[in-house]
Design a protein around this motif. Structure first.
Motif, PDB file in Angstrom:
ATOM      1  N   UNK A 270     -13.901   0.185   5.104  1.00 45.55           N
ATOM      2  CA  UNK A 270     -13.162  -0.260   6.507  1.00 45.55           C
ATOM      3  C   UNK A 270     -11.815  -0.874   6.302  1.00 45.55           C
ATOM      4  N   UNK A 271     -11.969  -1.174   7.724  1.00 46.59           N
ATOM      5  CA  UNK A 271      -9.922  -1.627   7.892  1.00 46.59           C
ATOM      6  C   UNK A 271      -9.500  -2.690   6.713  1.00 46.59           C
ATOM      7  N   UNK A 272      -8.733  -1.524   6.451  1.00 43.92           N
ATOM      8  CA  UNK A 272      -7.778  -2.050   5.295  1.00 43.92           C
ATOM      9  C   UNK A 272      -6.064  -2.892   5.713  1.00 43.92           C
ATOM     10  N   UNK A 273      -5.253  -4.054   5.280  1.00 43.84           N
ATOM     11  CA  UNK A 273      -4.512  -4.012   5.454  1.00 43.84           C
ATOM     12  C   UNK A 273      -3.069  -2.581   5.708  1.00 43.84           C
ATOM     13  N   UNK A 274      -3.913  -1.833   3.871  1.00 46.54           N
ATOM     14  CA  UNK A 274      -2.259  -0.950   4.817  1.00 46.54           C
ATOM     15  C   UNK A 274      -2.714  -0.131   5.557  1.00 46.54           C
ATOM     16  N   UNK A 275      -4.231  -0.121   6.567  1.00 51.24           N
ATOM     17  CA  UNK A 275      -4.391   0.810   7.675  1.00 51.24           C
ATOM     18  C   UNK A 275      -3.477   0.401   8.638  1.00 51.24           C
ATOM     19  N   UNK A 276      -3.652  -1.133   9.451  1.00 54.11           N
ATOM     20  CA  UNK A 276      -3.125  -2.102   9.207  1.00 54.11           C
ATOM     21  C   UNK A 276      -1.580  -2.332   9.805  1.00 54.11           C
ATOM     22  N   UNK A 277      -0.460  -2.550   8.811  1.00 51.10           N
ATOM     23  CA  UNK A 277       0.370  -1.895   8.623  1.00 51.10           C
ATOM     24  C   UNK A 277       1.440  -0.571   8.675  1.00 51.10           C
ATOM     25  N   UNK A 278       0.809   0.444   7.724  1.00 54.90           N
ATOM     26  CA  UNK A 278       0.643   1.368   8.703  1.00 54.90           C
ATOM     27  C   UNK A 278       1.057   1.844   9.822  1.00 54.90           C
TER      28      UNK A 278
END
Length: 373
Positions: free
Chosen positions: A137-145
């Motif tokens: 599920x949604x990760x900090x990496x996904x949001x930051x990218x």
């Protein structure tokens, strides 16, 4: 002799015969067995090309595990060291992902390296924790990218599985337009199995050596399917191109003298080098991910071809090698065979200029170099 005893004896003999046959096959100088390559038409390789567009803003997605064990490669750490010291690169973000090791290990490794790079003055942003497995599920990496892409054009360097990148881009057409290029370490020709010894090593199994997987693809095939289906500018830096560069003990000695970071990375690479020398039987290791970093800095060092890339079953390997023939494959044919899961065009790099290795070593040793002409 009791019936069960006779069955066990016959079974043992059958197994012994099978082992003997396999050993004999591995010992024979048969090119396909020794190199893992079935015949394929040559690719239309362009020397120092084809010309591509890259952004100076780079996102690095990494499964770094250098020094974790004897079977953990140091390539990601060498790549981060190379790019963090490059004056013409802005590292917009760094994310961790599972791959060479579990996420807890890759995330810890890249954070440790980032701290060491910052201590020597490099500008390395905060590390963003990514996916621990396919479908995370949604990760900090996904949001930051996603945030980095919203701010402008970005080149994405994928050193591990494409999990974080596919999650960030899937269904977001506006963000996809800001992807200048994805540079990924994966892909192969149809009918190719990765045998690092290539028939010239002196390691295990009569010099045949171990068989490698196209690991970054295999660990999350669904993510690769999604990325290929998006039709974004894509460069593949595969096993093939890495065969032209080898790092030996002398190279690691040179890197170790390049300050605390170089010493830390080189120390972590010694076990991997020993694995290549002992099990594979070669004097040095091919630094797969490091070449992807070099490609970002100067793609003119690479001879590549425009190809058709697809994810699907490898018809040439069907019922051969006892392996799953689903792969990210490339060829010059107009259409992929069968019913591919995804298909697009890509740049596939095949060989490198002989000047690349000394150029890399000068940079890894802390020096500066001019661009390749």
């Amino acid at each position: 002799m009791p019936r069960l005893g006779r069955i066990a004896t016959r079974t043992g003999l059958a197994i012994a015969v099978l082992i003997g046959v396999v050993a004999l096959l591995l010992a024979l100088p048969v090119p396909v067995w020794r190199t893992g390559r079935l015949p394929e038409p040559p690719l239309p390789v362009i020397e120092s090309g084809p010309q591509i567009e890259l952004s100076h803003r780079v996102w690095i997605d990494t499964d770094a595990a250098c020094g974790l064990s004897r079977r953990s490669d140091p390539d990601d750490c060498l790549t981060l060291m190379l790019l963090a010291r490059a004056p013409n690169i802005e590292i917009a973000g760094v994310s961790s992902v599972f791959g060479n090791a579990a996420l807890k290990d890759t995330d810890r490794t890249v954070r440790t390296l980032a701290d060491k790079l910052r201590a020597e003055g490099a500008k390395v942003p905060q590390i963003m924790r990514g996916a621990a497995a396919p479908g995370t599920p949604s990760t900090p990496a996904e949001a930051a990218l996603q945030q980095a892409l919203a701010q402008g054009p970005l080149t994405i360097l994928a050193l591990g599985p494409l999990t974080n990148i596919a999650a960030a881009l899937q269904g977001r057409a506006a963000l996809q337009t800001n992807v200048v290029r994805i540079v990924a370490v994966m892909g192969r020709r149809p009918g190719h199995i990765f045998h690092p010894s290539e028939g010239v090593g002196h390691g295990m199994l009569f010099g045949h050596g171990p068989v490698f997987r196209d690991l970054n693809f295999d660990l999350d095939r669904d993510a690769a399917v999604k990325i290929v289906a998006m039709g974004l500018p894509l460069s593949l830096i595969p096993y093939d191109v890495a065969r032209g560069v080898s790092l030996t003990s002398a190279n690691l000695d040179t890197i170790s003298h390049a300050g605390p970071v170089g010493d830390w990375v080189a120390s972590g690479a010694r076990g991997w080098l020993d694995f290549w020398q002992t099990d594979i039987g070669l004097p040095g290791f091919h630094p797969y991910d490091l070449l992807a970093g070099a490609y970002l800095l100067d793609p003119a060092f690479f001879d590549c071809a425009m190809v058709n890339a697809w994810v699907g079953h490898d018809d040439q390997l069907h019922n051969l090698w006892f392996s799953d023939p689903v792969a990210l494959q490339v060829a010059v044919r107009a259409n992929a065979p069968g019913a591919p899961l995804a298909e697009s065009s890509a740049v596939y790099c095949v060989t490198t200029d002989a000047a690349l290795e000394p150029w890399l070593m000068k940079r890894l040793a802390g020096g500066t170099t001019q661009a390749h002409l």
